[in-house]
Design an enzyme around this catalytic site. Structure first.
Site, PDB file in Angstrom:
ATOM      1  N   TYR A 161       1.187  -1.077  -0.265  1.00 48.54           N
ATOM      2  CA  TYR A 161       0.084   0.247  -0.326  1.00 48.54           C
ATOM      3  C   TYR A 161       0.761   1.387   0.040  1.00 48.54           C
ATOM      4  O   TYR A 161      -0.022   2.596  -0.229  1.00 48.54           O
ATOM      5  CB  TYR A 161      -0.814  -0.174   1.299  1.00 48.54           C
ATOM      6  CG  TYR A 161      -1.929  -1.042   0.956  1.00 48.54           C
ATOM      7  CD1 TYR A 161      -1.990  -2.196   0.846  1.00 48.54           C
ATOM      8  CD2 TYR A 161      -3.386  -0.509   0.619  1.00 48.54           C
ATOM      9  CE1 TYR A 161      -3.008  -3.474   0.960  1.00 48.54           C
ATOM     10  CE2 TYR A 161      -4.115  -1.465   0.295  1.00 48.54           C
ATOM     11  CZ  TYR A 161      -4.551  -3.133   0.379  1.00 48.54           C
ATOM     12  OH  TYR A 161      -5.090  -3.932   0.222  1.00 48.54           O
ATOM     13  N   LYS A 231       2.151 -14.393   5.292  1.00 52.00           N
ATOM     14  CA  LYS A 231       2.998 -15.558   3.946  1.00 52.00           C
ATOM     15  C   LYS A 231       4.928 -15.769   4.016  1.00 52.00           C
ATOM     16  O   LYS A 231       5.091 -15.732   3.151  1.00 52.00           O
ATOM     17  CB  LYS A 231       2.226 -15.203   3.321  1.00 52.00           C
ATOM     18  CG  LYS A 231       2.833 -15.936   1.639  1.00 52.00           C
ATOM     19  CD  LYS A 231       1.178 -17.178   1.489  1.00 52.00           C
ATOM     20  CE  LYS A 231       1.816 -18.065   0.662  1.00 52.00           C
ATOM     21  NZ  LYS A 231       0.747 -19.443   0.751  1.00 52.00           N
ATOM     22  N   ASP A 284      -2.872 -18.221   3.929  1.00 48.99           N
ATOM     23  CA  ASP A 284      -4.211 -19.417   2.991  1.00 48.99           C
ATOM     24  C   ASP A 284      -4.120 -20.945   3.966  1.00 48.99           C
ATOM     25  O   ASP A 284      -5.380 -20.873   3.647  1.00 48.99           O
ATOM     26  CB  ASP A 284      -3.014 -20.235   1.485  1.00 48.99           C
ATOM     27  CG  ASP A 284      -1.872 -20.492   2.213  1.00 48.99           C
ATOM     28  OD1 ASP A 284      -1.397 -20.352   2.791  1.00 48.99           O
ATOM     29  OD2 ASP A 284      -0.750 -20.918   0.840  1.00 48.99           O
ATOM     30  N   ASP A 308      -6.486  -6.312   4.137  1.00 48.69           N
ATOM     31  CA  ASP A 308      -7.745  -6.190   2.829  1.00 48.69           C
ATOM     32  C   ASP A 308      -8.312  -7.632   3.582  1.00 48.69           C
ATOM     33  O   ASP A 308      -9.932  -7.345   2.736  1.00 48.69           O
ATOM     34  CB  ASP A 308      -7.000  -5.701   2.157  1.00 48.69           C
ATOM     35  CG  ASP A 308      -7.601  -4.657   1.533  1.00 48.69           C
ATOM     36  OD1 ASP A 308      -9.012  -4.423   1.706  1.00 48.69           O
ATOM     37  OD2 ASP A 308      -7.554  -4.224   0.799  1.00 48.69           O
TER      38      ASP A 308
HETATM   39  O1  LIG Z   1      -8.733   2.833  -0.651  1.00 46.10           O
HETATM   40  C1  LIG Z   1      -9.479   1.392  -2.060  1.00 46.10           C
HETATM   41  O2  LIG Z   1     -10.057   2.489  -2.285  1.00 46.10           O
HETATM   42  C2  LIG Z   1      -9.310   0.437  -1.095  1.00 46.10           C
HETATM   43  C3  LIG Z   1      -9.270   0.083   0.617  1.00 46.10           C
HETATM   44  C4  LIG Z   1      -9.865  -1.085   1.292  1.00 46.10           C
HETATM   45  O3  LIG Z   1     -10.678  -1.986   0.827  1.00 46.10           O
HETATM   46  C5  LIG Z   1      -9.567  -1.216   2.917  1.00 46.10           C
HETATM   47  O4  LIG Z   1      -9.183  -0.563   3.883  1.00 46.10           O
HETATM   48  O5  LIG Z   1     -10.339  -2.161   2.976  1.00 46.10           O
HETATM   49 MG   LIG Z   2     -11.307  -3.446   1.446  1.00 48.62          MG
END
Ligand SMILES: O=C(O)CCC(=O)C(=O)O
Ligand SMILES: [Mg+2]
Ligand SMILES: NC(=O)C1=CN([C@@H]2O[C@H](COP(=O)(O)OP(=O)(O)OC[C@H]3O[C@@H](n4cnc5c(N)ncnc54)[C@H](OP(=O)(O)O)[C@@H]3O)[C@@H](O)[C@H]2O)C=CC1
Length: 419
Positions: A161, A231, A284, A308
């Site tokens: 990210y 992972k 997984d 996420d």
């Molecule tokens: O910022 C986004 O577009 C996605 C963020 C996301 O999926 C989350 O934080 O769970």
């Molecule tokens: Mg998300």
């Protein structure tokens, strides 16, 4: 302090933070809110109405929230002449300590990948805390949804990210590939001519401050385990290191000792005397086990991308992302937000479930110490669901349910607050 576009209400006060990071919450705190794009226009006003209803019912006028609108995303672009992420908004979120936001779309062709991620990084909100629990009566794809009761601690500032990547064929990608091949001895880039490149930074400090918060949460809430999900078998120096650093912080900061020779560890909760097991599982396998043996997991500490995926997968087990709350937390500043996005196809239809944002506000009230109001929100949600008066996402899976709009569901929650 005067801002350019943000109008500070006269009748409220700021929340402040003490040196030990505890909060001073006045009886009339100013709470900034961001409406959000897409369905933000539907769910944010309903969340505000429900929170005001709970606070009124709990404190009979002795306490009230003074809401202050601030702008991010598409609404900000209108107010700030094309700026999606105004620096003024970041300043306000920092100054006022506690705030709540609706979902945001990432503008196509913008200079940043995601506004949501940008806020977390700019304010160093390194914990994404997402509780996952089932409410009686919510339709679920699993047979025993009540066994899923976890809190995800997702690292929120690092990993892929960070957005360090270069497009296939670009000069930058070629330069990095050239460096890797010529100077680092890399021979395994399969098609180096047309290859995008991404970098995954994961640090010891970033991992340990996240795992520290996860273990502290288990201690404060008397929970039985903290699981490090990674992972590390494939990504040894990022995900594997996260696991090692996690065990290290358990030992060094909390006195955890090896369990049966390790690598699992155990520590005694200093507040309750109960054992807390610190364990790890490969991501997984974890995704299988949350379906097969969800009761084995309680607090989950993981990296950004895993977190996420895991957030939406676990949300599905307890009814979906219509009912999945969350908070982005730094050392002092917190921005509460739902797990879901802007669901653009439903925007402006007064249709979607406001439950995720309402429950994010419930977390906010609890962190502010306004537990009576937070409890009323829980009882209101439980009551509305028990009566089978729900939005489309639940109604389509619930026999004999009554279909409510977003705003009607908010009113049903308020109605059931005494239940
Ligand atoms: O910022 C986004 O577009 C996605 C963020 C996301 O999926 C989350 O934080 O769970
Ligand atoms: Mg998300
Ligand atoms: N933190 C944030 O602000 C986030 C922003 N985003 C952004 O949101 C945009 C859309 O992303 P997308 O991938 O479609 O994901 P969304 O989470 O917005 O929506 C996916 C699906 O989830 C269901 N859903 C979402 N919210 C609700 C709700 N409140 N009530 C009931 N059902 C809901 C709907 O399912 P169904 O169709 O089955 O009814 C919807 O079609 C993108 O721009 C993305 O970047 C995404 C995630 C987080």
């Amino acid at each position: 302090m005067a801002y350019d576009k943000v109008i500070v209400p006269r009748d409220g006060e700021k929340i402040t933070v003490n040196a030990d990071l505890s909060l001073n919450v006045p009886n009339n705190p100013i709470i900034p809110f961001i409406e959000g794009d897409g369905i933000g226009v539907d769910i944010t006003p309903v969340m505000i109405k429900v929170v005001n209803g709970a606070v009124d019912k709990a404190y009979h006028g002795k306490r009230s929230i003074i809401w202050m609108e601030v702008y991010l995303g598409e609404k900000a672009a209108k107010v700030y002449d094309g700026e999606y992420l105004p620096s003024e908004t970041l300043e306000v979120l920092k100054d006022y300590i506690i705030s709540i936001k609706g979902p945001l779309t990432t503008p196509v062709g913008g200079g940043f990948r995601s506004l949501n991620v940008a806020v977390r990084q700019e304010l160093d909100l390194y914990v994404c805390q997402r509780p996952v629990r089932w409410f009686e009566g919510v339709p679920s794809p699993v047979r025993q949804p009540e066994l899923t009761d976890m809190v995800i601690f997702r690292e929120n500032a690092e990993d892929i990210y960070a957005g360090i990547e270069w497009e296939a064929g670009s000069d930058e990608a070629k330069k990095v590939i050239n460096f890797l091949e010529k100077e680092m001895g890399v021979t395994k880039i399969r098609f180096s001519e047309d290859c995008g490149i991404g970098i995954k930074p994961v640090s010891k400090e970033g991992s340990q401050r996240l795992v520290h918060k996860a273990i502290q949460h288990a201690i404060d809430n008397d929970l039985p385990s903290v699981t490090l999900v990674h992972k590390g078998n494939i990504m040894k120096f990022t995900e594997g290191a996260f696991k090692e650093w996690g065990y290290e912080v358990a030992a060094e900061s909390f006195g955890a000792a090896l369990l049966d020779g390790g690598p699992w560890m155990t520590l005694t909760n200093p507040k309750t005397g109960n054992d807390i097991v610190i364990k790890d599982v490969i991501a997984d396998a974890f995704l299988q086990q949350i379906l097969m043996r969800p009761a084995d997991y309680s607090v989950v500490a993981t990296l950004n991308l895993n977190g996420d995926y895991i957030s939406d997968a676990l949300a599905a087990q307890v009814g979906g992302i219509g009912i999945a709350p969350g908070a982005n937390k730094g050392n002092a500043v917190s921005v509460y937000e739902a797990t879901h996005g802007t669901a653009p196809k439903y925007a402006g239809q007064d249709k979607v479930n406001p439950g995720s944002l309402i429950l994010s506000a419930e977390m906010m009230l609890r962190d502010m110490g306004w537990t009576e109001a937070a409890d009323l929100i829980i009882s209101g949600i439980q009551g509305a669901i028990a009566q089978k008066t729900v939005t489309y996402d639940f109604e389509r899976l619930m026999p004999k349910a009554t279909l409510l709009s977003t705003s009607e569901f908010g009113d049903a929650v308020i109605k059931h607050m005494d239940a």
